[in-house]
Scaffold this active site. Sequence first.
Site, short mmCIF file in Angstrom:
data_model
loop_
_atom_site.label_atom_id
_atom_site.label_comp_id
_atom_site.label_asym_id
_atom_site.label_seq_id
_atom_site.Cartn_x
_atom_site.Cartn_y
_atom_site.Cartn_z
N CYS A 110 1.08 -0.96 -0.27
CA CYS A 110 -0.14 -0.16 -0.31
C CYS A 110 0.95 1.38 -0.17
O CYS A 110 0.42 2.49 -0.55
CB CYS A 110 -1.12 0.07 1.09
SG CYS A 110 -1.29 -2.01 1.82
N ASP A 154 -3.16 -3.97 7.69
CA ASP A 154 -4.30 -3.91 8.08
C ASP A 154 -4.65 -5.82 7.68
O ASP A 154 -4.35 -6.84 8.54
CB ASP A 154 -5.76 -3.73 7.47
CG ASP A 154 -5.43 -2.26 8.89
OD1 ASP A 154 -4.72 -1.15 9.05
OD2 ASP A 154 -6.77 -2.41 9.13
N ASP A 185 -4.68 1.48 4.74
CA ASP A 185 -6.43 2.20 6.09
C ASP A 185 -6.03 3.12 7.00
O ASP A 185 -6.40 4.27 6.73
CB ASP A 185 -6.71 1.27 6.65
CG ASP A 185 -7.19 0.08 6.13
OD1 ASP A 185 -6.88 -0.11 4.45
OD2 ASP A 185 -7.77 -0.60 6.20
N CYS A 236 -5.54 -1.90 -1.84
CA CYS A 236 -6.31 -2.81 -1.77
C CYS A 236 -7.39 -2.48 -2.71
O CYS A 236 -7.90 -1.71 -2.75
CB CYS A 236 -7.33 -3.73 -0.56
SG CYS A 236 -5.76 -4.49 0.65
N SER A 261 -12.95 -5.43 8.46
CA SER A 261 -12.24 -4.83 7.53
C SER A 261 -13.54 -4.58 5.99
O SER A 261 -15.21 -4.78 6.35
CB SER A 261 -11.27 -5.86 6.79
OG SER A 261 -11.24 -5.98 5.09
#
Length: 557
Positions: free
Chosen positions: A52, A84, A126, A197, A473
């Site tokens: 990420c 995460d 995130d 993601c 999630s």
Amino acid sequence: MITDVRRRSRTILEGPDRAPARAYLKGIGFDDEALARPIVGIANTWTETMPCNFHLRRLAERVKDGVRAAGATPMEYNTIAVSDGITMGTEGMKASLVSREVIADSIELVARGHLFDAVVALSGCDKTLPGCVMALARLDVPSLMLYGGSIAPGRFQGREVTIQDVFEGVGAHAAETMSDAELAELEDNASPGAGACGGQFTANTMATAFEVLGISPMGSGMVPAEDGRKGQVAEDCGRLVVEMLERDLRPSAVITRGSLENAIASVAASGGSTNAVLHLIALAREAEVPLSIDDFDRVSSATPLLADLKPGGRFVATDLYRAGGVRLIAKRLLDAGILHAEEMTVTGRTIGEEAASAEEREGQEVVRPLERPLKATGGLAVLRGNLAPEGCVVKVAGHERLDHRGPARVFESEEDAFAAVKARSIVEGDVVVIRNEGPAGGPGMREMLGVTAALVGEGLGESVALLTDGRFSGATRGLMAGHVAPEAFRGGPIAGVRDGDTIVFDITGRELRVELSDDELRARVDAYSPPPASYRSGVLAKYSRHVSSAAEGAVTS
């Protein structure tokens, strides 16, 4: 326009008494000309521990090019990030939500310590998105947030896949419907490069929300991480923040009640992650703007679900980018009369002006027309009841069940629940209850994707329900209630549930309840003793002592 764009950095860098400060900086390459310009902090969440944020060091260089071209001097600094996805289902996941506070604190501290005139914050995974923006709200200097962008989808057996498919593959493997070789092939191909993601999971949800809120330039976030145009976006952000400095355009002019409601509407319209509830409430607290969990239900109820995005839909973030991006979602909200069009954005244009310039790709199917929504109301619902007097959050995008009644299967931790799922001891109709995973009790409010994805992989996604004082999630799908508050660790009613109790989900009636009398439930809660604290020292122990309820954003005070 302001007359002194160096009014902060001048204090630390100008005059004979500041010679030692200049000496330090000259020794690492900053000359007199550079130090006479406005100083822009480049807060980078780069890390080598996940895809990420892996590319953000390269992206930061382009931001710095833009800052220099606009006549200012960039100074890059780093903060932390916790993945995460990689920590999911382990003790390491307890660090994830805590990292949001550390990110915000560290960005704020360096910017205050070095008296930067402006800030650009780069995010990826995130918690880095809200952490960055929370810091910008605290600092209230001209600043913006740049999202690193989404990963491209992988390919497996002739179809596009995301990391969601791997988590669900674990359940399919446990159910013996996927072989060792197939799971290995899926693992090898699902995450093909850098970027966050790919579905409308938490990272892309928050990127969408922050573009519509206005703290990220419209059109910047959905450019994919490894698209060649991302570098130009970064350079443009560097130039833009200097323009903001010259206009004295600060977060306090952007983060308002109206813009927060715009952000909520974008989450509802896109079927976004329930984590947006935590993060937007936390941001509102930092900006000193009133916002409650019930505002999410109100806005979502008035907002149609328009984006057909994973985990509940068909498409991923790169498809949204090609269809017209977040600007297209904003245009739909504008046309529906939902958008507060007058709210200011970091570009200096209102969100209404940004939305009006949307260009929709002919024939796209990612964002539905207003007259043909996926659902008439948005993807979030807030339930209350005797199990959640402070509220809980349900994602209603992507599945049709609006009620469920079944026997409780109670677990004191995520690990215990996952073991039961893996052993295939959860059956149709069950309600899985996972407690002691809240902000204080976890501590850290872990996400339950390992459990929820395994249930889907075993074919139980449409026949069981789950509730927890932890989180989900953004990749979670199915009938799941998270953020149940108060949490068990702090005497919430979820502590009184026992195996076999009948649990009722009533989405239409906005209720989550256990079929027990008030007296019986209260007596059980009074008799309950949570497991002993996992951490007695260090950052997690400190967090547990100071963190608020999930209904208040799980912020520390």
